[in-house]
Enzyme design. Structure first.
Site, mmCIF file in Angstrom:
data_model
loop_
_atom_site.group_PDB
_atom_site.id
_atom_site.type_symbol
_atom_site.label_atom_id
_atom_site.label_comp_id
_atom_site.label_asym_id
_atom_site.label_seq_id
_atom_site.Cartn_x
_atom_site.Cartn_y
_atom_site.Cartn_z
ATOM 1 N N ASP A 170 70.076 0.720 73.868
ATOM 2 C CA ASP A 170 68.524 0.787 73.423
ATOM 3 C C ASP A 170 68.058 -0.192 72.296
ATOM 4 O OD1 ASP A 170 65.660 1.733 73.742
ATOM 5 O OD2 ASP A 170 66.295 2.848 71.919
ATOM 6 N N LYS A 194 68.422 7.111 65.108
ATOM 7 C CA LYS A 194 67.001 7.865 64.843
ATOM 8 C C LYS A 194 67.100 9.275 64.023
ATOM 9 C CE LYS A 194 65.502 6.655 69.694
ATOM 10 N NZ LYS A 194 64.367 5.519 69.318
ATOM 11 N N HIS A 252 67.877 -5.610 70.512
ATOM 12 C CA HIS A 252 67.500 -6.003 68.953
ATOM 13 C C HIS A 252 68.397 -6.268 68.032
ATOM 14 C CE1 HIS A 252 64.047 -4.300 70.963
ATOM 15 N NE2 HIS A 252 64.172 -3.044 70.499
ATOM 16 N N ARG A 278 48.743 3.675 90.749
ATOM 17 C CA ARG A 278 48.954 4.192 91.895
ATOM 18 C C ARG A 278 47.705 5.425 91.998
ATOM 19 N NH1 ARG A 278 51.706 9.030 90.881
ATOM 20 N NH2 ARG A 278 52.921 8.481 89.245
ATOM 21 N N GLU A 316 65.423 4.776 61.991
ATOM 22 C CA GLU A 316 64.180 5.213 62.559
ATOM 23 C C GLU A 316 64.205 6.714 61.973
ATOM 24 O OE1 GLU A 316 62.634 3.815 66.436
ATOM 25 O OE2 GLU A 316 64.727 3.834 66.647
ATOM 26 N N GLY A 339 52.459 -0.942 85.669
ATOM 27 C CA GLY A 339 52.950 0.148 84.639
ATOM 28 C C GLY A 339 51.856 0.459 83.800
ATOM 29 N N LYS A 352 58.501 -9.882 65.580
ATOM 30 C CA LYS A 352 58.339 -9.313 63.917
ATOM 31 C C LYS A 352 58.500 -10.689 62.964
ATOM 32 C CE LYS A 352 59.920 -4.915 64.943
ATOM 33 N NZ LYS A 352 58.810 -3.827 64.781
ATOM 34 N N LYS A 406 61.882 5.247 58.063
ATOM 35 C CA LYS A 406 62.203 4.209 59.002
ATOM 36 C C LYS A 406 61.917 2.817 58.137
ATOM 37 C CE LYS A 406 59.246 2.021 62.822
ATOM 38 N NZ LYS A 406 60.340 1.840 63.766
HETATM 39 C C1 BG6 Z 1 62.333 -0.066 71.310
HETATM 40 C C2 BG6 Z 1 63.352 1.311 71.595
HETATM 41 O O1 BG6 Z 1 62.965 -1.120 71.958
HETATM 42 O O2 BG6 Z 1 62.585 -0.204 69.851
HETATM 43 C C3 BG6 Z 1 63.068 2.540 70.737
HETATM 44 O O3 BG6 Z 1 63.223 1.287 72.882
HETATM 45 C C4 BG6 Z 1 62.677 2.193 69.433
HETATM 46 O O4 BG6 Z 1 63.896 3.664 70.990
HETATM 47 C C5 BG6 Z 1 61.877 0.977 69.172
HETATM 48 O O5 BG6 Z 1 62.288 3.293 68.668
HETATM 49 C C6 BG6 Z 1 61.775 0.690 67.553
HETATM 50 O O6 BG6 Z 1 60.782 -0.383 67.510
HETATM 51 P P1 BG6 Z 1 60.235 -0.632 66.267
HETATM 52 O O7 BG6 Z 1 59.278 -2.027 66.355
HETATM 53 O O8 BG6 Z 1 59.104 0.646 66.055
HETATM 54 O O9 BG6 Z 1 61.195 -0.680 64.966
#
Ligand code: BG6
Length: 447
Positions: free
Chosen positions: A228, A318, A233, A45, A209, A11, A175, A323
């Site tokens: 997600d 989001k 997380h 590919r 975010e 990938g 982190k 953020k």
């Molecule tokens: C990812 C999610 O795991 O984490 C995303 O798939 C998200 O949707 C991202 O934006 C956020 O990560 P970070 O490190 O930018 O807070």
């Protein structure tokens, strides 16, 4: 020449490779944290030369890649990932670059739909020899889309590889402040002695975010914020906040404690709110009737002797104002506080995950001067102020730990199993669905 370290990326033409993996590997190489006798092999590919690949991958990210470094250590290799014969040829190519001591990392930066095929081919071509600790694979979420599918993915992996060869990435664990959580909690008496339901009235875990879904419609619309962000997380953060002290500060003992937390979660079904930002349905490739959530809020209780009865408020979304990710621990007032004529506030410990990683403690203090006034003051520490140079990115730490075989920051299967059990409950729970224009709009629905 035989290499000491080979990192093969499946990938390699994707966003993750451009934005996270290549910058992290080049930073580790330049800081000499990994051997300079390393080879990165980007698999794809398309019919690229290495130079064409580098030009292509640079276009996927706004940040300039260190192309001069990459030219020295990266090779593009064409492969059809569904074809076993291609893997057998690739295995021959790799065997010319390796000896039995070479550490070989296979990074699966690919979607779940092709994982099964790739895992089978990697195993059958003996690219990864079963139980060889020098051969490891790295997976990114999603690990399934519910408990049942996650179990299938895991059984499939275990049928080919040993658990010790599998690294499941949750990049939040890399982190800085998440790594620091156990130190803050367990190496400071003032926190360790008050880290329970007698002193703490509530806990917030908020990951906000500002961006929308960017170009990830295909993946995101089948996932949504609950799977997600929360399944991985936020529940990982929650388990580190609520766990008991491990018997020893070793990977397996720490995970044992995290799993106990994840297995004792009870959802407060009254208050779950799912939201979708206004404009989501206009994003490219999103179905016009999509009900996928881009915001999730709920409260959950951790039924352990330490935390029984304390609400944990989970919030992520989001297209919010800015953020920011943080954990906020709110303490009960002291018995004395109620006797005061003047207003006092509860103490709060805020652990900032990003931006401005650090810790902030708010306390009551007398306002300087002749009058009897009080004010809330903040004691604060910012990680960036105590380091020279840049704080390493989460992926740098995680890749380094894979190279050196440190497993603490990777998730074990039973953690994932327990998270899905809980997430499946949240999915079934009654919840409000709101379309929101901005942060204050969606927050106004929270009681
Ligand atoms: C990812 C999610 O795991 O984490 C995303 O798939 C998200 O949707 C991202 O934006 C956020 O990560 P970070 O490190 O930018 O807070």
């Amino acid at each position: 020449m035989k290499k000491d370290l080979i990192i093969t990326i499946f990938g390699s033409t994707g966003d993750l490779t451009a934005r996270k993996l290549l910058p992290a590997i080049t930073a580790l190489y330049e800081s000499k944290n990994i051997t300079n006798n390393v080879q990165i092999i980007a698999l794809g590919r398309r019919d690229f030369t290495t130079e064409e690949y580098l030009t292509y991958i640079q276009k996927l990210t706004k940040k300039p890649l260190k192309l001069n470094v990459l030219r020295n250590i990266l090779t593009y290799y064409k492969i059809q990932i569904t074809e076993l014969d291609d893997y057998i040829n690739f295995q021959k190519y790799i065997s010319n670059l390796t000896n039995p001591q070479t550490k070989q990392i296979y990074y699966m930066a690919i979607g779940p739909e092709i994982l099964k095929n790739v895992a089978k081919n990697v195993s059958q071509s003996k690219l990864i020899e079963h139980q060889n600790p020098n051969h490891v694979l790295v997976f990114e979420k999603p690990f399934g889309h519910d408990l049942e599918s996650a179990m299938k993915v895991n059984e499939m992996l275990w049928s080919y590889f040993d658990e010790q060869q599998i690294f499941r990435i949750d990049h939040y664990l890399g982190k800085e402040m998440i790594q620091n959580l156990m130190t803050v909690r367990f190496a400071n008496r003032i926190f360790e002695d008050t880290w329970d339901s007698k002193s703490i009235s509530k806990v917030k875990i908020h990951v906000k975010e500002q961006e929308g879904i960017l170009t990830r419609a295909g993946y995101y619309d089948t996932s949504g914020a609950l799977k997600d962000m929360v399944q991985s997380h936020l529940l990982q953060i929650l388990s580190l906040v609520a766990m008991d002290a491990p018997k020893k500060y070793h990977s397996e003992y720490i995970k044992d404690e995290k799993v106990k937390v994840l297995r004792s979660l009870t959802l407060d079904t009254d208050c779950a709110i799912f939201g979708q930002y206004k404009g989501y349905l206009d994003e490219e490739n999103i179905p016009l009737d999509s009900k996928t959530e881009t915001f999730v809020y709920f409260r959950v209780f951790v039924n352990t002797p330490r935390f029984r009865g304390v609400p944990f408020e989970i919030l992520t979304g989001k297209k919010l104002d800015k953020k920011e990710s943080y954990i906020e621990i709110e303490y009960y007032p002291t018995d004395e506080q109620s006797k005061w004529q003047l207003d006092t506030v509860p103490n709060k410990l805020r652990i900032n995950i990003q931006p401005d990683d650090g810790v902030e403690l708010s306390i009551n203090s007398k306002k300087p001067g002749l009058k009897e006034n009080l004010e809330e003051v903040h004691l604060s520490f910012k990680t960036a102020e105590s380091v020279e140079g840049n704080i390493p990115e989460a992926y740098e730490k995680l890749i380094l730990d894979i190279v050196t075989g440190h497993r603490t920051l990777f998730t074990r299967w039973d953690e994932i199993d327990a998270s899905w059990h809980f997430i499946d409950q949240v999915k079934k729970a009654c919840k409000k669905f709101v379309v929101y224009e901005n942060e204050s709009d969606i927050l106004s629905h929270i009681k």
